[in-house]
Design an enzyme around this catalytic site. Structure first.
Site, PDB file in Angstrom:
ATOM      1  N   PRO A   1      51.850  62.141  61.110  1.00  0.00           N
ATOM      2  CA  PRO A   1      51.698  60.704  60.850  1.00  0.00           C
ATOM      3  C   PRO A   1      52.812  59.929  61.565  1.00  0.00           C
ATOM      4  O   PRO A   1      53.937  60.419  61.660  1.00  0.00           O
ATOM      5  CB  PRO A   1      51.843  60.585  59.332  1.00  0.00           C
ATOM      6  CG  PRO A   1      51.907  61.962  58.798  1.00  0.00           C
ATOM      7  CD  PRO A   1      52.127  62.899  59.916  1.00  0.00           C
ATOM      8  N   HIS A   2      52.497  58.741  62.055  1.00  0.00           N
ATOM      9  CA  HIS A   2      53.500  57.967  62.782  1.00  0.00           C
ATOM     10  C   HIS A   2      53.183  56.479  62.731  1.00  0.00           C
ATOM     11  O   HIS A   2      52.033  56.078  62.576  1.00  0.00           O
ATOM     12  CB  HIS A   2      53.599  58.442  64.234  1.00  0.00           C
ATOM     13  CG  HIS A   2      52.286  58.455  64.948  1.00  0.00           C
ATOM     14  ND1 HIS A   2      51.402  59.507  64.852  1.00  0.00           N
ATOM     15  CD2 HIS A   2      51.696  57.546  65.758  1.00  0.00           C
ATOM     16  CE1 HIS A   2      50.335  59.252  65.578  1.00  0.00           C
ATOM     17  NE2 HIS A   2      50.483  58.066  66.130  1.00  0.00           N
ATOM     18  N   THR A   3      54.258  55.700  62.862  1.00  0.00           N
ATOM     19  CA  THR A   3      54.123  54.243  62.898  1.00  0.00           C
ATOM     20  C   THR A   3      55.390  53.653  63.504  1.00  0.00           C
ATOM     21  O   THR A   3      56.369  54.351  63.747  1.00  0.00           O
ATOM     22  CB  THR A   3      53.853  53.671  61.487  1.00  0.00           C
ATOM     23  OG1 THR A   3      53.466  52.300  61.594  1.00  0.00           O
ATOM     24  CG2 THR A   3      55.058  53.797  60.573  1.00  0.00           C
TER      25      THR A   3
END
Length: 158
Positions: free
Chosen positions: A68-70
């Site tokens: 997951p990434h942001t």
């Protein structure tokens, strides 16, 4: 990319309980922002960012791994958090396998190129089945951190 630049022992957890993708993303958001002043609002923003990204398509790589990434305006340098779940969860991965290894990446809002370079390197690193097996066999936070950063007998984090 040196993983120790992104990941700290304090943002590495072994045997985490999360019953859903949402709960896993909440845990990762908390870990990513635990050492940031005014972390609660930033944590909510990170959780929202991770959730929005997941709606675009699962970050489940397959073979039980998710990245997951942001992006965030609340940080000045990239950071990561790693959890190994005690029980794998559905993460909508393309191979339909449940996920138990999650490494969340958070980058400053303006870091487009760095974001993509780090994600590519992490995806390559997690293709190593032997590394994933070693991570799954860890029994403590410290051991998980040592394995992922290559401090115990490999060079995973280099």
């Amino acid at each position: 990319m040196e993983l120790t630049r992104l990941l700290s022992a304090g943002r590495t957890r072994c045997g985490v309980t999360a019953t859903s993708k949402k709960r896993a993303l909440e845990r990762l958001s908390e870990q990513l922002m635990a050492d940031v002043p005014a972390g609660s609002e930033a944590t909510r923003n990170i959780f929202e960012g991770l959730t929005v990204r997941e709606r675009l398509g699962s970050t489940g790589l397959g073979r039980g791994v998710a990245l997951p990434h942001t992006r965030s305006p609340d940080i000045e340098s990239s950071r990561a958090a790693l959890i190994r779940l005690s029980t794998p969860i559905n993460f909508d991965a393309a191979d339909r396998q449940p996920v138990d290894l999650l490494l969340a990446l958070l980058v400053p809002e303006h870091s487009n190129d760095e974001h993509l370079r780090i994600l590519a390197r992490l995806a390559e690193m997690f293709r190593d089945e032997a590394l994933c097996d070693r991570l799954r066999n860890c029994s403590s936070d410290a051991e998980l951190y040592a394995v992922i950063t290559g401090e115990n007998n490999g060079n995973a984090g280099e």
